[in-house]
Design a protein around this motif. Structure first.
Motif, PDB file in Angstrom:
ATOM      1  N   ALA A 121      50.598  28.469   5.344  1.00 57.16           N
ATOM      2  CA  ALA A 121      51.335  27.312   5.865  1.00 57.16           C
ATOM      3  C   ALA A 121      50.867  26.978   7.288  1.00 57.16           C
ATOM      4  O   ALA A 121      50.719  25.814   7.646  1.00 57.16           O
ATOM      5  CB  ALA A 121      52.832  27.584   5.845  1.00 57.16           C
ATOM      6  N   VAL A 122      50.610  28.022   8.081  1.00 51.85           N
ATOM      7  CA  VAL A 122      50.139  27.794   9.454  1.00 51.85           C
ATOM      8  C   VAL A 122      48.744  27.176   9.425  1.00 51.85           C
ATOM      9  O   VAL A 122      48.440  26.257  10.186  1.00 51.85           O
ATOM     10  CB  VAL A 122      50.143  29.113  10.264  1.00 51.85           C
ATOM     11  N   LEU A 126      47.842  23.644  11.172  1.00 53.35           N
ATOM     12  CA  LEU A 126      46.822  23.486  12.212  1.00 53.35           C
ATOM     13  C   LEU A 126      45.869  22.316  11.932  1.00 53.35           C
ATOM     14  O   LEU A 126      45.212  21.826  12.838  1.00 53.35           O
ATOM     15  CB  LEU A 126      46.016  24.791  12.369  1.00 53.35           C
ATOM     16  N   THR A 127      45.805  21.882  10.673  1.00 47.38           N
ATOM     17  CA  THR A 127      44.911  20.767  10.369  1.00 47.38           C
ATOM     18  C   THR A 127      45.611  19.410  10.548  1.00 47.38           C
ATOM     19  O   THR A 127      44.969  18.380  10.507  1.00 47.38           O
ATOM     20  CB  THR A 127      44.408  20.836   8.910  1.00 47.38           C
ATOM     21  N   GLU A 128      46.932  19.446  10.741  1.00 46.84           N
ATOM     22  CA  GLU A 128      47.641  18.168  10.916  1.00 46.84           C
ATOM     23  C   GLU A 128      47.257  17.546  12.253  1.00 46.84           C
ATOM     24  O   GLU A 128      47.131  18.237  13.254  1.00 46.84           O
ATOM     25  CB  GLU A 128      49.165  18.393  10.878  1.00 46.84           C
ATOM     26  N   ASP A 130      48.933  15.719  14.361  1.00 48.60           N
ATOM     27  CA  ASP A 130      49.899  15.777  15.462  1.00 48.60           C
ATOM     28  C   ASP A 130      50.398  17.198  15.723  1.00 48.60           C
ATOM     29  O   ASP A 130      51.451  17.410  16.304  1.00 48.60           O
ATOM     30  CB  ASP A 130      51.076  14.835  15.168  1.00 48.60           C
ATOM     31  N   CYS A 131      49.617  18.173  15.303  1.00 46.67           N
ATOM     32  CA  CYS A 131      50.003  19.572  15.509  1.00 46.67           C
ATOM     33  C   CYS A 131      50.023  19.893  17.011  1.00 46.67           C
ATOM     34  O   CYS A 131      49.084  19.602  17.728  1.00 46.67           O
ATOM     35  CB  CYS A 131      48.994  20.474  14.794  1.00 46.67           C
ATOM     36  N   PRO A 132      51.137  20.465  17.510  1.00 42.89           N
ATOM     37  CA  PRO A 132      51.185  20.789  18.934  1.00 42.89           C
ATOM     38  C   PRO A 132      50.111  21.802  19.324  1.00 42.89           C
ATOM     39  O   PRO A 132      49.714  22.626  18.495  1.00 42.89           O
ATOM     40  CB  PRO A 132      52.583  21.390  19.132  1.00 42.89           C
ATOM     41  N   GLN A 133      49.674  21.718  20.540  1.00 39.30           N
ATOM     42  CA  GLN A 133      48.642  22.645  20.978  1.00 39.30           C
ATOM     43  C   GLN A 133      49.057  23.321  22.275  1.00 39.30           C
ATOM     44  O   GLN A 133      49.377  22.625  23.226  1.00 39.30           O
ATOM     45  CB  GLN A 133      47.337  21.882  21.201  1.00 39.30           C
TER      46      GLN A 133
END
Ligand code: SF4
Ligand code: SF4
Lengths: 443, 149
Positions: A121-122, A126-128, A130-133
């Motif tokens: 799931a992670v 990570l490929t989205e 708008d994934c926070p960084q």
């Protein structure tokens, strides 16, 4: 946070007020008052550091007794990956679930399997776009609490996926009910844990309403019984099938060690940090924007990761090494092979956090800003009078903390032995002066 | 109105203490209950300023002033000064020496980053004398500045 929700507690009868734990608590949650330690509920993150340092064993983790499994007709054991590192000469890891079956459980479901699913799931997350960084792991509840207390700005970076423990419990219950045609209420899921923070997370889930776990049993408690069972293991004497449905991969088991999670998700720009003070420092750096390229942050409160959990039996280095060896002997299955996207899809919301993780502004001196400023001045004034030795004999962890406690109304200046000594010297001198004066008068 | 003022000395080239002033300032603001997004922007700018003092100056200080409406962070140093402020404000510009860059610092002077995170930014510099940077952060208007974080 309500009192009964914490798992780390003081055994009053054993506490001698020695101050050993006082200075080791990473969030300065301990005070010594009236000769006994007290834990400030709002500040405690259940990291268990105080359990490790207390020589009098007065700090304890409250977990459920093994007998509590009998509250349910059907009992499922959910062993944390760390459990596999507790036993000497463990040749075949399936001896552990077989042992648990013989202890009275009806099914064993590997939390490492939950870890596999979270890893997948992670990876997807990570490929989205708008994934926070960086994305911050939600696996260690002590670290999540630390973020709530000290780094509220980083809350949005926490991955919105439940812990392997929660996912394992939901899956185990669902599959058991299906297989045996029983009702969910008849099935109890029991997590076998090295970790008081997880016990707290079951009572007070972070980011979702109710936990799928019904009870938490400490590894320390079952160690003796289970190692006997394992010693007697004949290979297949228990009615148990350990297969890809209920068992985790080598990567999932690797979550027991710090860095295991990052390894499982296969992210190059990941950083794994263990030990609560280190985690604190790196979160500080992330908050200051000093790690702009970091994609994933795995922070674990315990030195070495969960193998170093305060209620695990075995020494962290020994357990960690065993896990390393066991994992290297298992077949290498990649996470995307072990967990399909369909499987993730099927879990859907069951896997997600659905309640916001709230900041806990426990550091605030006052709800009102002007009042807080005034208090800050008073604190500074008092702190200047204190010796600055941070000796802890007043019962507060540092002179700064005592100054804050005094202004907050929880302590008084004379709790400081040095101020007290000065005061006594002064009084003694005044006594002498008075008596001399009266003598002069009388003569 | 009650105002809090604190000064922090920053020693040039002392990497053992580098970052301590920023950490103390951050803790202080959190205790005051300053909005967490303001604290974060200020921490980012403050850390940049502190590291600049360590690397580029001959020593200086950070001054924190907390008022009812805003927090002001001033960085003052004795040092070489900046000959071309516009150039220094451009991203990635650095005057850090080779040894400092080897340590992973000084990729840029971070002036642009400071300006981006502050609500108000002014800089004065005299070559051969020193530099003074003033950053203002509004407390009441808590919304995040675009581009911060
Ligand atoms: S469990 Fe951790 S945070 Fe809680 S009192 Fe003990 S040392 Fe402090
Ligand atoms: S590192 Fe693991 S064992 Fe330790 S507090 Fe975090 S989750 Fe619990």
């Amino acid at each position: 946070m309500a009192k009964e929700l914490h798992s780390v507690k003081l055994d009053k009868g054993k506490c001698v007020g020695c101050t050993n734990c006082l200075k080791r608590c990473p969030t300065e949650a301990i005070r010594i008052r009236a000769g006994r330690a007290r834990i400030v509920d709002e500040l405690c993150i259940d990291c268990g550091a105080c359990i490790r340092v207390c020589e009098h064993h007065a700090k304890v983790a409250v977990t459920d007794p093994l007998s509590s499994i009998n509250r349910f007709k059907y009992k499922i054991a959910l062993p944390a990956p760390t459990l596999y590192g507790q036993f000497k000469n463990l040749k075949d890891i399936s001896a552990v679930p077989r042992g648990l079956m013989r202890m009275g459980f009806n099914e064993v479901f590997d939390v490492a399997r939950g870890a596999d699913i979270v890893s997948r799931a992670v990876m997807e997350k990570l490929t989205e776009p708008d994934c926070p960084q960086p994305l911050i792991s939600s696996a260690c509840p002590a670290v999540v609490r630390l973020i709530q207390i000290r780094f509220p700005e980083l809350i949005d970076n926490i991955v919105d996926i439940r812990s392997p423990m929660e996912i394992a419990a939901s899956m185990a219950r669902r599959e058991f009910c299906k297989k045996h045609s029983v009702r969910p209420e008849e099935v109890g899921c029991f997590f076998i844990t090295p970790c008081p923070a997880k016990a707290t997370a079951v009572r007070l889930p972070i980011g979702h309403e109710k936990s799928a776990v019904d009870g938490v049993i400490s590894m320390m408690e079952i160690y003796g019984l289970l190692s006997n069972q394992i010693r007697r293991d004949q290979g297949d004497d228990a009615d148990y099938v350990f297969n890809s449905q209920n068992r985790g991969t080598a990567l999932g088991i690797g979550w027991a060690r710090s860095g295991g999670e990052s390894l499982a998700i296969g992210e190059e720009d990941a950083l794994a940090v263990d030990g609560i003070d280190n985690v604190n420092r790196v979160l500080e750096a992330i908050e200051n924007d000093r790690l702009p390229d970091l994609k994933y942050f795995e922070g674990l409160a315990c030195d070495g990761g969960c193998v170093g959990g305060p209620i695990a039996f075995e020494n962290v280095f020994i357990a960690r090494n065993r896990i390393r060896k066991l994992v290297s002997e298992l077949p290498k299955v990649s996470i995307d092979k072990a967990v399909s996207l369909d499987e993730l899809e099927a879990l859907g919301d069951e896997m997600r956090l659905d309640k916001p993780i709230e900041p806990m502004e426990t550091l605030k001196l006052d709800a009102d800003f002007t009042e807080a400023l005034k208090k800050m001045d008073k604190i500074e004034e008092i702190r200047k009078k204190l010796p600055g030795l941070d000796c802890g004999s007043c019962g507060s962890p540092t002179c700064q903390a005592l100054a804050e406690d005094i202004v907050g109304g929880y302590a008084k200046e004379m709790d400081c032995l040095f101020l007290l000594k000065e005061q006594i010297t002064l009084m003694a001198r005044q006594m002498v002066e008075i008596s001399e004066l009266t003598r002069e008068k009388n003569t | 109105m009650h105002v809090l003022r604190e000064e922090f000395d920053v020693v040039a080239m002392d990497f053992t203490t580098a970052g301590e002033a920023s950490a103390t300032i951050k803790r202080l603001l959190k205790k005051l209950g300053v909005n967490s997004s303001v604290v974060r922007r200020l921490s980012i700018a403050c850390y940049e300023a502190e590291i600049n003092l360590v690397i580029h100056s001959m020593g200086g200080k950070l001054i924190l002033t907390v008022g009812a409406q805003d927090v002001t962070l001033t960085s003052e140093d004795v040092g070489p000064g900046i000959p071309d402020i516009d150039l220094a404000m451009s991203e990635g510009y650095s005057t850090a020496s080779e040894d400092v860059r080897m340590m992973g610092f000084g990729a840029g002077m971070g002036l642009a980053n400071m300006a981006r995170n502050a609500d108000g930014f002014s800089i004065e510099s005299k070559v051969g004398v020193g530099t003074r940077i003033e950053m203002v952060f509004r407390l009441t208007d808590a919304q995040k500045t675009e581009g911060a974080v």
